[in-house]
Design a protein around this motif. Structure first.
Motif, PDB file in Angstrom:
ATOM      1  N   ALA A   1       0.673  -1.617  -0.375  1.00 33.58           N
ATOM      2  CA  ALA A   1      -0.148   0.167  -0.095  1.00 33.58           C
ATOM      3  C   ALA A   1       1.063   1.637   0.161  1.00 33.58           C
ATOM      4  O   ALA A   1       0.487   2.087  -0.881  1.00 33.58           O
ATOM      5  CB  ALA A   1      -0.953  -0.074   1.425  1.00 33.58           C
ATOM      6  N   ILE A   2       2.015   0.858   0.471  1.00 34.62           N
ATOM      7  CA  ILE A   2       3.149   2.320   1.506  1.00 34.62           C
ATOM      8  C   ILE A   2       3.380   2.778  -0.720  1.00 34.62           C
ATOM      9  O   ILE A   2       3.513   3.641  -1.152  1.00 34.62           O
ATOM     10  CB  ILE A   2       3.917   2.200   1.670  1.00 34.62           C
ATOM     11  N   LEU A   3       4.077   1.624  -1.204  1.00 39.15           N
ATOM     12  CA  LEU A   3       4.012   1.825  -2.279  1.00 39.15           C
ATOM     13  C   LEU A   3       3.840   2.230  -3.517  1.00 39.15           C
ATOM     14  O   LEU A   3       4.091   3.373  -4.692  1.00 39.15           O
ATOM     15  CB  LEU A   3       5.021  -0.054  -2.519  1.00 39.15           C
ATOM     16  N   ARG A   4       2.913   1.879  -3.373  1.00 38.75           N
ATOM     17  CA  ARG A   4       1.499   2.268  -4.644  1.00 38.75           C
ATOM     18  C   ARG A   4       1.620   3.866  -4.034  1.00 38.75           C
ATOM     19  O   ARG A   4       0.919   4.597  -5.394  1.00 38.75           O
ATOM     20  CB  ARG A   4       0.276   1.513  -4.413  1.00 38.75           C
ATOM     21  N   GLU A   5       0.981   4.357  -3.043  1.00 41.34           N
ATOM     22  CA  GLU A   5       0.660   5.328  -2.625  1.00 41.34           C
ATOM     23  C   GLU A   5       2.539   6.783  -3.130  1.00 41.34           C
ATOM     24  O   GLU A   5       1.896   7.363  -3.884  1.00 41.34           O
ATOM     25  CB  GLU A   5       0.733   5.263  -1.277  1.00 41.34           C
ATOM     26  N   GLU A   6       3.382   6.182  -3.007  1.00 40.97           N
ATOM     27  CA  GLU A   6       4.422   6.852  -3.137  1.00 40.97           C
ATOM     28  C   GLU A   6       4.348   6.545  -4.434  1.00 40.97           C
ATOM     29  O   GLU A   6       5.439   7.721  -5.076  1.00 40.97           O
ATOM     30  CB  GLU A   6       5.559   6.114  -2.339  1.00 40.97           C
ATOM     31  N   PHE A   7       4.313   5.445  -5.175  1.00 38.95           N
ATOM     32  CA  PHE A   7       4.367   5.905  -6.546  1.00 38.95           C
ATOM     33  C   PHE A   7       3.397   6.241  -7.802  1.00 38.95           C
ATOM     34  O   PHE A   7       3.791   7.258  -8.023  1.00 38.95           O
ATOM     35  CB  PHE A   7       4.084   3.986  -7.458  1.00 38.95           C
ATOM     36  N   ALA A   8       2.574   6.982  -7.383  1.00 38.17           N
ATOM     37  CA  ALA A   8       0.864   7.363  -7.725  1.00 38.17           C
ATOM     38  C   ALA A   8       1.331   9.181  -7.413  1.00 38.17           C
ATOM     39  O   ALA A   8       1.732  10.252  -8.275  1.00 38.17           O
ATOM     40  CB  ALA A   8      -0.133   7.339  -7.133  1.00 38.17           C
ATOM     41  N   ARG A   9       2.202   9.160  -6.150  1.00 47.21           N
ATOM     42  CA  ARG A   9       2.556  10.654  -5.606  1.00 47.21           C
ATOM     43  C   ARG A   9       3.728  11.163  -6.802  1.00 47.21           C
ATOM     44  O   ARG A   9       3.461  12.120  -7.316  1.00 47.21           O
ATOM     45  CB  ARG A   9       3.004  10.601  -4.369  1.00 47.21           C
ATOM     46  N   ALA A  10       4.566   9.543  -7.085  1.00 47.99           N
ATOM     47  CA  ALA A  10       5.830  10.458  -7.963  1.00 47.99           C
ATOM     48  C   ALA A  10       5.286  10.412  -9.465  1.00 47.99           C
ATOM     49  O   ALA A  10       5.662  10.534 -10.274  1.00 47.99           O
ATOM     50  CB  ALA A  10       7.340   9.505  -7.709  1.00 47.99           C
ATOM     51  N   GLY A  11       4.167  10.269  -9.842  1.00 46.47           N
ATOM     52  CA  GLY A  11       3.899  10.047 -11.230  1.00 46.47           C
ATOM     53  C   GLY A  11       3.871   8.340 -11.792  1.00 46.47           C
ATOM     54  O   GLY A  11       4.016   7.889 -13.034  1.00 46.47           O
ATOM     55  N   LEU A  12       4.539   7.602 -11.454  1.00 53.18           N
ATOM     56  CA  LEU A  12       5.150   6.413 -11.729  1.00 53.18           C
ATOM     57  C   LEU A  12       4.179   5.502 -12.140  1.00 53.18           C
ATOM     58  O   LEU A  12       4.634   4.270 -12.436  1.00 53.18           O
ATOM     59  CB  LEU A  12       6.660   5.805 -10.481  1.00 53.18           C
ATOM     60  N   ASP A  13       2.464   5.662 -11.446  1.00 59.73           N
ATOM     61  CA  ASP A  13       2.089   4.525 -11.444  1.00 59.73           C
ATOM     62  C   ASP A  13       1.742   4.601 -12.976  1.00 59.73           C
ATOM     63  O   ASP A  13       1.017   3.369 -13.385  1.00 59.73           O
ATOM     64  CB  ASP A  13       0.580   4.378 -10.530  1.00 59.73           C
ATOM     65  N   LYS A  14       1.784   5.845 -13.359  1.00 53.07           N
ATOM     66  CA  LYS A  14       1.744   5.642 -14.809  1.00 53.07           C
ATOM     67  C   LYS A  14       2.141   4.950 -15.985  1.00 53.07           C
ATOM     68  O   LYS A  14       2.310   5.293 -17.039  1.00 53.07           O
ATOM     69  CB  LYS A  14       1.049   7.025 -15.869  1.00 53.07           C
ATOM     70  N   THR A  15       3.759   5.152 -15.403  1.00 56.11           N
ATOM     71  CA  THR A  15       4.605   4.626 -16.587  1.00 56.11           C
ATOM     72  C   THR A  15       5.242   3.366 -15.838  1.00 56.11           C
ATOM     73  O   THR A  15       5.248   2.380 -17.193  1.00 56.11           O
ATOM     74  CB  THR A  15       6.002   5.959 -15.908  1.00 56.11           C
ATOM     75  N   VAL A  16       5.485   2.894 -14.848  1.00 53.63           N
ATOM     76  CA  VAL A  16       5.252   1.704 -14.177  1.00 53.63           C
ATOM     77  C   VAL A  16       4.743   0.459 -14.816  1.00 53.63           C
ATOM     78  O   VAL A  16       3.067   1.019 -14.569  1.00 53.63           O
ATOM     79  CB  VAL A  16       6.601   1.496 -13.373  1.00 53.63           C
ATOM     80  N   TRP A  17       4.789  -0.583 -15.258  1.00 52.50           N
ATOM     81  CA  TRP A  17       4.226  -1.444 -15.835  1.00 52.50           C
ATOM     82  C   TRP A  17       3.602  -1.898 -14.845  1.00 52.50           C
ATOM     83  O   TRP A  17       2.516  -2.520 -14.225  1.00 52.50           O
ATOM     84  CB  TRP A  17       4.768  -2.412 -16.608  1.00 52.50           C
ATOM     85  N   GLN A  18       4.759  -2.954 -13.610  1.00 48.68           N
ATOM     86  CA  GLN A  18       4.054  -3.725 -12.521  1.00 48.68           C
ATOM     87  C   GLN A  18       5.091  -3.776 -11.529  1.00 48.68           C
ATOM     88  O   GLN A  18       6.098  -3.261 -11.840  1.00 48.68           O
ATOM     89  CB  GLN A  18       4.083  -5.065 -12.478  1.00 48.68           C
ATOM     90  N   TYR A  19       4.546  -3.197 -10.279  1.00 51.10           N
ATOM     91  CA  TYR A  19       4.875  -3.138  -8.833  1.00 51.10           C
ATOM     92  C   TYR A  19       4.738  -3.324  -8.047  1.00 51.10           C
ATOM     93  O   TYR A  19       3.633  -3.167  -7.949  1.00 51.10           O
ATOM     94  CB  TYR A  19       5.893  -1.427  -9.092  1.00 51.10           C
ATOM     95  N   PHE A  20       5.258  -4.235  -6.964  1.00 49.51           N
ATOM     96  CA  PHE A  20       4.796  -4.623  -5.793  1.00 49.51           C
ATOM     97  C   PHE A  20       6.059  -5.148  -4.889  1.00 49.51           C
ATOM     98  O   PHE A  20       7.162  -4.400  -5.304  1.00 49.51           O
ATOM     99  CB  PHE A  20       3.841  -5.962  -5.894  1.00 49.51           C
TER     100      PHE A  20
END
Ligand code: XMP
Length: 430
Positions: free
Chosen positions: A334-353
């Motif tokens: 949950a922390i990883l997803r929150e911080e990826f979204a904050r950095a805009g990485l949720d739009k560019t990185v295919w999968q992260y966990f």
């Protein structure tokens, strides 16, 4: 049937998907089938324009060279062989043909039309689903992931209220995920959705089970049993919808290729399965599934959401699942997803966990020795999930995530970043 098709027969090539995709890129639909397909089965495929015999390094099975049914040559379709010369074929290559040669076979020899597109694919699938299902009902395992969401949209379009969606919370979902599925599908899309909280049942079955294949089989098997129990309570359910996609089938092993890992919705099915399957995405690669979802009118965020495996956090809580490590996976993810979204990485990185292995290491907290778990961060990019490269994460972002995990997730004293591409690693750890 709206689309012409070139059939690729798997005679042991490791490049079947490369070839099928190359043909689809020419705008012509292509499916891969086993070498021993019968003439009757080929005829039933409809709109076949040509056949490619795709030989390769796995052509010897059980000490014998695999061969096609000779009756295929009598069907009147143009046939070429790649790396498996056969006198009966019109043309033979000893390697993958170059693009021009492939084009010439597909368009000049086979006279195929470039009519493969998502609109036609969906129309074909809807027609087939209606034919297969008739006036019966379909039960759909709706996990809320990309694949099951796209299948749900396809089935709602094809059979509307004959679809019954069941969302099983197996206790291995991400933080707040089940709540989200209910909100989107029941409240917004008005789907006929049943929610079952089976967390305790799954976690009890999985106690002390460390082998990854066994874990997957237990989760897959238990899943189907929960559905069967649910189906018994409903009337007239004969079919089970599934979001099986093409890589699931290949990696679960074909007649010539070995199993990489059994996929939740392929190898994990129990033998006493009571349903016929409806799997409208089983010929699609991941990127094609997303295109299909968009064409079906699903919102972009849903279609481009990162994939989440059927066995969920169960394959990210490595070895025998324990509740404290499962909580650590869920919170760190949950922390990883929150911080990826904050950095805009949720739009560019295919999968992260995140992943939590089943070992502890020594550390220091509040000036005292501690012995705690490690969280591994994985972030990858890929086109079709068959190969993948790592995301070169910014150090500052990594540091923020690391510090938050160490401060907020109980029982963790170390964070690592996984640098491995696929292959040799797979995207998931189990
Ligand atoms: P691997 O680990 O095989 O993963 O490199 C490829 C992609 O598939 C996802 N994955 C699954 N998806 N059921 C699914 O629906 C499964 O059992 C499963 N296992 C892996 C994985 O997350 C990655 O995107």
């Amino acid at each position: 049937m709206k689309q012409d098709m070139i059939v690729v027969l798997d005679l042991g090539s490791t490049e079947n998907t490369v070839l099928a995709r190359a043909i689809r890129e020419l705008g012509v639909y292509s499916e891969i089938h086993p070498h021993d397909i019968t003439a009757g089965e080929v005829k039933a495929l409809e709109n076949v324009r040509g056949i490619i015999l795709n030989g390769g390094e796995n052509r010897i099975v059980d000490g014998k060279e695999v061969e096609v049914n000779p009756e295929l040559y009598t069907l009147g379709y143009p046939v070429i062989a790649i790396d498996c010369p056969s006198a009966k074929c019109e043309k033979c290559y000893t390697n993958l043909p170059d693009k021009e040669a492939l084009k010439s076979f597909v368009f000049d020899t086979c006279k195929a039309e470039a009519n493969w597109n998502m609109k036609n694919f969906i129309e074909d699938q809807i027609e087939q689903i209606k034919k297969q299902v008739g006036d019966k009902k379909v039960l759909l395992a709706l996990s809320g992931g990309v694949d099951s969401s796209v299948v749900a949209a396809m089935l709602i379009k094809a059979i509307g209220q004959q679809l019954v969606c069941v969302h099983v919370n197996h206790g291995l979902m991400r933080k707040n995920e089940s709540e989200g599925v209910v909100k989107v599908f029941r409240d917004e899309l008005k789907a006929n959705l049943i929610y079952i909280d089976a967390s305790e049942r799954f976690l009890t079955k999985l106690e002390n089970v460390a082998d990854p294949e066994q874990k997957r089989k237990i989760i897959g098997g238990e899943f189907i049993r929960v559905f069967e129990e649910e189906a018994r309570k409903l009337e007239g359910i004969d079919f089970l919808g599934q979001g099986t996609i093409y890589p699931d089938i290949i990696e679960s092993g074909t007649k010539t290729a070995k199993t990489v890992k059994s996929h939740h919705n392929v190898g994990g099915l129990p033998e006493d399965l009571q349903f016929a399957l409806v799997e409208p995405l089983k010929q699609l690669f991941k990127d094609e599934v997303r295109a299909c979802g968009l064409e079906l009118g699903l919102p972009r965020e849903m279609v481009y959401r990162q994939p989440f495996p059927g066995p969920g956090l169960g394959v990210r809580c490595l070895g025998a699942i324990t509740r404290d490590r499962l909580a650590a996976v869920r919170e760190s993810d949950a922390i990883l997803r929150e911080e990826f979204a904050r950095a805009g990485l949720d739009k560019t990185v295919w999968q992260y966990f995140t992943v939590v292995p089943d070992f502890k290491s020594v550390g220091m907290k509040n000036h005292e020795r501690c012995f705690d778990y490690t969280v591994i961060i994985r972030a990858i990019n890929t086109i079709d999930a068959m190969t993948a490269s790592i995301e070169r994460l910014d150090w500052d972002v990594l540091e923020v995530i690391t510090n938050r995990i160490l401060a907020e997730v109980p029982n963790v004293n170390r964070v690592c970043y996984d640098m491995s591409p696929k292959p040799p690693a797979t995207i998931e750890f189990e």
